[in-house]
Write a protein that holds these residues in place. Structure first.
Motif, PDB file in Angstrom:
ATOM      1  N   THR A 247      -1.071  -4.535 -11.264  1.00  0.00           N
ATOM      2  CA  THR A 247      -2.322  -4.946 -10.618  1.00  0.00           C
ATOM      3  C   THR A 247      -2.094  -5.439  -9.190  1.00  0.00           C
ATOM      4  OG1 THR A 247      -2.070  -7.133 -11.637  1.00  0.00           O
ATOM      5  CG2 THR A 247      -3.480  -5.529 -12.769  1.00  0.00           C
ATOM      6  N   ARG A 248      -0.855  -5.620  -8.822  1.00  0.00           N
ATOM      7  CA  ARG A 248      -0.548  -6.090  -7.474  1.00  0.00           C
ATOM      8  C   ARG A 248      -0.529  -4.920  -6.494  1.00  0.00           C
ATOM      9  NH1 ARG A 248       5.118  -8.969  -5.526  1.00  0.00           N
ATOM     10  NH2 ARG A 248       4.243 -10.287  -3.878  1.00  0.00           N
ATOM     11  N   GLY A 249      -1.128  -5.109  -5.329  1.00  0.00           N
ATOM     12  CA  GLY A 249      -1.159  -4.050  -4.323  1.00  0.00           C
ATOM     13  C   GLY A 249       0.192  -3.878  -3.646  1.00  0.00           C
ATOM     14  N   CYS A 250       0.471  -2.655  -3.202  1.00  0.00           N
ATOM     15  CA  CYS A 250       1.769  -2.372  -2.572  1.00  0.00           C
ATOM     16  C   CYS A 250       1.900  -3.027  -1.200  1.00  0.00           C
ATOM     17  CB  CYS A 250       1.968  -0.861  -2.442  1.00  0.00           C
ATOM     18  SG  CYS A 250       2.297  -0.063  -4.028  1.00  0.00           S
ATOM     19  N   ARG A 251       0.788  -3.234  -0.513  1.00  0.00           N
ATOM     20  CA  ARG A 251       0.872  -3.907   0.789  1.00  0.00           C
ATOM     21  C   ARG A 251       1.416  -5.325   0.603  1.00  0.00           C
ATOM     22  NH1 ARG A 251      -4.384  -4.597   4.507  1.00  0.00           N
ATOM     23  NH2 ARG A 251      -5.170  -5.292   2.503  1.00  0.00           N
ATOM     24  N   GLU A 252       0.887  -6.026  -0.389  1.00  0.00           N
ATOM     25  CA  GLU A 252       1.360  -7.381  -0.661  1.00  0.00           C
ATOM     26  C   GLU A 252       2.839  -7.378  -1.049  1.00  0.00           C
ATOM     27  OE1 GLU A 252       0.528 -11.044  -3.814  1.00  0.00           O
ATOM     28  OE2 GLU A 252      -0.839  -9.326  -3.752  1.00  0.00           O
ATOM     29  N   SER A 253       3.231  -6.417  -1.892  1.00  0.00           N
ATOM     30  CA  SER A 253       4.627  -6.342  -2.342  1.00  0.00           C
ATOM     31  C   SER A 253       5.581  -6.037  -1.191  1.00  0.00           C
ATOM     32  CB  SER A 253       4.770  -5.262  -3.425  1.00  0.00           C
ATOM     33  OG  SER A 253       4.028  -5.594  -4.566  1.00  0.00           O
ATOM     34  N   LEU A 254       5.205  -5.062  -0.339  1.00  0.00           N
ATOM     35  CA  LEU A 254       6.079  -4.672   0.772  1.00  0.00           C
ATOM     36  C   LEU A 254       6.140  -5.747   1.845  1.00  0.00           C
ATOM     37  CD1 LEU A 254       5.139  -0.903   1.054  1.00  0.00           C
ATOM     38  CD2 LEU A 254       7.367  -1.809   0.436  1.00  0.00           C
ATOM     39  N   VAL A 255       5.003  -6.394   2.126  1.00  0.00           N
ATOM     40  CA  VAL A 255       5.007  -7.490   3.105  1.00  0.00           C
ATOM     41  C   VAL A 255       5.877  -8.639   2.596  1.00  0.00           C
ATOM     42  CG1 VAL A 255       3.583  -9.293   4.147  1.00  0.00           C
ATOM     43  CG2 VAL A 255       2.811  -6.935   4.200  1.00  0.00           C
ATOM     44  N   SER A 256       5.787  -8.900   1.297  1.00  0.00           N
ATOM     45  CA  SER A 256       6.623  -9.946   0.699  1.00  0.00           C
ATOM     46  C   SER A 256       8.106  -9.581   0.797  1.00  0.00           C
ATOM     47  CB  SER A 256       6.225 -10.137  -0.770  1.00  0.00           C
ATOM     48  OG  SER A 256       7.074 -11.062  -1.399  1.00  0.00           O
ATOM     49  N   TYR A 257       8.414  -8.308   0.548  1.00  0.00           N
ATOM     50  CA  TYR A 257       9.815  -7.851   0.599  1.00  0.00           C
ATOM     51  C   TYR A 257      10.372  -7.939   2.018  1.00  0.00           C
ATOM     52  CZ  TYR A 257      13.732  -4.552   0.562  1.00  0.00           C
ATOM     53  OH  TYR A 257      14.960  -3.961   0.728  1.00  0.00           O
ATOM     54  N   TYR A 258       9.658  -7.317   2.968  1.00  0.00           N
ATOM     55  CA  TYR A 258      10.136  -7.326   4.355  1.00  0.00           C
ATOM     56  C   TYR A 258      10.042  -8.731   4.965  1.00  0.00           C
ATOM     57  CZ  TYR A 258      10.389  -2.230   4.519  1.00  0.00           C
ATOM     58  OH  TYR A 258      10.737  -0.923   4.297  1.00  0.00           O
ATOM     59  N   GLY A 259       8.981  -9.462   4.594  1.00  0.00           N
ATOM     60  CA  GLY A 259       8.834 -10.827   5.112  1.00  0.00           C
ATOM     61  C   GLY A 259       9.966 -11.731   4.651  1.00  0.00           C
ATOM     62  N   GLY A 260      10.346 -11.611   3.362  1.00  0.00           N
ATOM     63  CA  GLY A 260      11.475 -12.399   2.862  1.00  0.00           C
ATOM     64  C   GLY A 260      12.767 -12.047   3.573  1.00  0.00           C
ATOM     65  N   MET A 261      12.931 -10.733   3.845  1.00  0.00           N
ATOM     66  CA  MET A 261      14.128 -10.280   4.560  1.00  0.00           C
ATOM     67  C   MET A 261      14.178 -10.867   5.968  1.00  0.00           C
ATOM     68  SD  MET A 261      15.251  -6.352   5.419  1.00  0.00           S
ATOM     69  CE  MET A 261      14.793  -5.792   3.779  1.00  0.00           C
ATOM     70  N   MET A 262      13.027 -10.804   6.680  1.00  0.00           N
ATOM     71  CA  MET A 262      12.987 -11.295   8.058  1.00  0.00           C
ATOM     72  C   MET A 262      13.119 -12.814   8.124  1.00  0.00           C
ATOM     73  SD  MET A 262      10.293  -8.851  10.077  1.00  0.00           S
ATOM     74  CE  MET A 262       9.059  -8.723   8.801  1.00  0.00           C
ATOM     75  N   ASN A 263      12.542 -13.515   7.144  1.00  0.00           N
ATOM     76  CA  ASN A 263      12.690 -14.977   7.108  1.00  0.00           C
ATOM     77  C   ASN A 263      14.153 -15.370   6.900  1.00  0.00           C
ATOM     78  OD1 ASN A 263       9.964 -15.421   7.462  1.00  0.00           O
ATOM     79  ND2 ASN A 263       9.522 -15.587   5.284  1.00  0.00           N
ATOM     80  N   SER A 264      14.836 -14.635   6.030  1.00  0.00           N
ATOM     81  CA  SER A 264      16.259 -14.921   5.777  1.00  0.00           C
ATOM     82  C   SER A 264      17.098 -14.644   7.028  1.00  0.00           C
ATOM     83  CB  SER A 264      16.777 -14.056   4.618  1.00  0.00           C
ATOM     84  OG  SER A 264      16.054 -14.311   3.440  1.00  0.00           O
ATOM     85  N   ILE A 265      16.807 -13.522   7.706  1.00  0.00           N
ATOM     86  CA  ILE A 265      17.552 -13.187   8.930  1.00  0.00           C
ATOM     87  C   ILE A 265      17.284 -14.236  10.011  1.00  0.00           C
ATOM     88  CG2 ILE A 265      17.789 -11.508  10.799  1.00  0.00           C
ATOM     89  CD1 ILE A 265      17.155  -9.305   8.755  1.00  0.00           C
ATOM     90  N   GLY A 266      16.011 -14.641  10.154  1.00  0.00           N
ATOM     91  CA  GLY A 266      15.662 -15.655  11.156  1.00  0.00           C
ATOM     92  C   GLY A 266      16.366 -16.975  10.892  1.00  0.00           C
TER      93      GLY A 266
END
Length: 343
Positions: A247-266
């Motif tokens: 039921t979760r949209g892919c935009r939310e999932s991908l933003v969460s995935y890439y956002g977590g990656m970028m937050n960790s790199i930052g």
């Protein structure tokens, strides 16, 4: 008056040089990690560029790759300087360039800080790129025989399976598009014909989702067709039933995935900045303590190291005066060049 002066003897200078040598090589490893993160981030964006209409920005991953390479270079140089600092003959060749080197290190830390900020702010651009890209991906899902879109179905199916998501915002996005190609529709069938004729745009719409939306963890066989038709399934109510699709949209999932990656790199970049500042301050103390030896011919004599030769206020005023003088000189040269051109 010098800022934060510290007294040094030979033993303290040796310990400082050895500690800095280790920290510099630790910074080289950190630079390799930054380079690897940038490369990994770039590859991950490339893998799903179709999901973003090929409008994804590689500006940040390219900056990370560049930052990693520069970090390796400047820290390897710093490690070499620390290694040679206890040998007056070897250190003499590095001495003239150390002031410029430390200025370059300061500039590099400012650059790293800006890259770290970009890691956090780029998420907004990524959000809008995914929103538009996923919308078009769903629209072109059926075009498996259209050049340039042949692999769109495979890419979207693999994305939904990997990220446990369905549609752009949610699974209902599939209800609004025809995701089955006309070549696989039997137009002699009355139901198919009625659905197409009843749609203003002549599309075959239905309350169904692709197989990749199915949740394999559900105990019930996947219900992917007639999701809103309670009578089509036994003991089923789509309002109260826990659907066995994602039921979760892919935009939310991908933003969460890439956002977590970028937050960790930052966050990692801020740690690298802290390490870079530490070695820069340490090298400043080491070089000033070697320059201020009470007896230059006696390496065991005492000396004094400092962070800045003058107070912060005086240092800032001196830097500003140099910048103004440089700007004024450039302006004068520009005017002279313009006069020469006219004449």
């Amino acid at each position: 008056m010098a800022l934060m002066p510290v007294k040094f003897d030979l033993r303290k200078r040796v310990k400082l040089a050895q500690g800095l040598w280790l920290l510099y090589w630790l910074s080289v490893i950190a630079g390799i990690l930054v380079f690897s993160m940038g490369l990994f981030f770039k590859i991950e964006l490339r893998k799903r560029s179709e999901m973003m209409d090929n409008n994804e920005s590689h500006f940040v991953p390219n900056l990370l790759i560049l930052s990693g390479l520069v970090a390796c270079g400047i820290n390897a140089f710093g490690g070499k300087v620390c290694h040679d600092s206890l040998d007056p003959t070897k250190f003499a060749k590095w001495k003239p360039m150390l002031k410029n080197y430390l200025s370059g290190c300061f500039g590099f830390n400012v650059f790293l800080f800006l890259v770290a900020l970009l890691c956090f702010t780029m998420q907004f651009q990524l959000y809008f790129a995914l929103a538009e890209g996923l919308r078009n991906s769903i629209k072109y899902y059926k075009d498996t025989d259209t050049p340039g879109r042949c692999f769109m179905k495979r890419t979207l199916d693999m994305t939904q399976i990997e990220f446990r998501c369905c549609g752009n915002n949610n699974y209902k996005d599939w209800f609004e598009v025809q995701w089955i190609s006309n070549r696989y529709l039997d137009f002699s069938n009355e139901d198919v014909k009625d659905r197409v004729m009843s749609n203003v745009e002549g599309k075959f719409l239905m309350d169904s989702v692709p197989f990749s939306c199915c949740n394999p963890g559900s105990p019930r066989p996947c219900i992917q067709h007639h999701l809103t038709n309670n009578s089509a399934h036994y003991d089923y109510d789509h309002h109260t039933e826990e659907l066995n699709i994602w039921t979760r949209g892919c935009r939310e999932s991908l933003v969460s995935y890439y956002g977590g990656m970028m937050n960790s790199i930052g966050a990692f970049l801020f740690l690298v900045i802290g390490l870079e500042v530490a070695v820069m301050v340490g090298l400043q103390y080491l070089t000033t303590s070697l320059e201020s030896l009470a007896n230059p011919e006696d390496p065991e004599s005492e000396s004094e190291g400092w962070l800045l030769e003058k107070s912060v206020k005086e240092t800032v005023a001196e830097v500003m005066a140099k910048v103004k003088a440089l700007c004024k000189r450039n302006q004068v040269e520009g005017e002279e060049q313009a006069v020469a051109t006219v004449s």
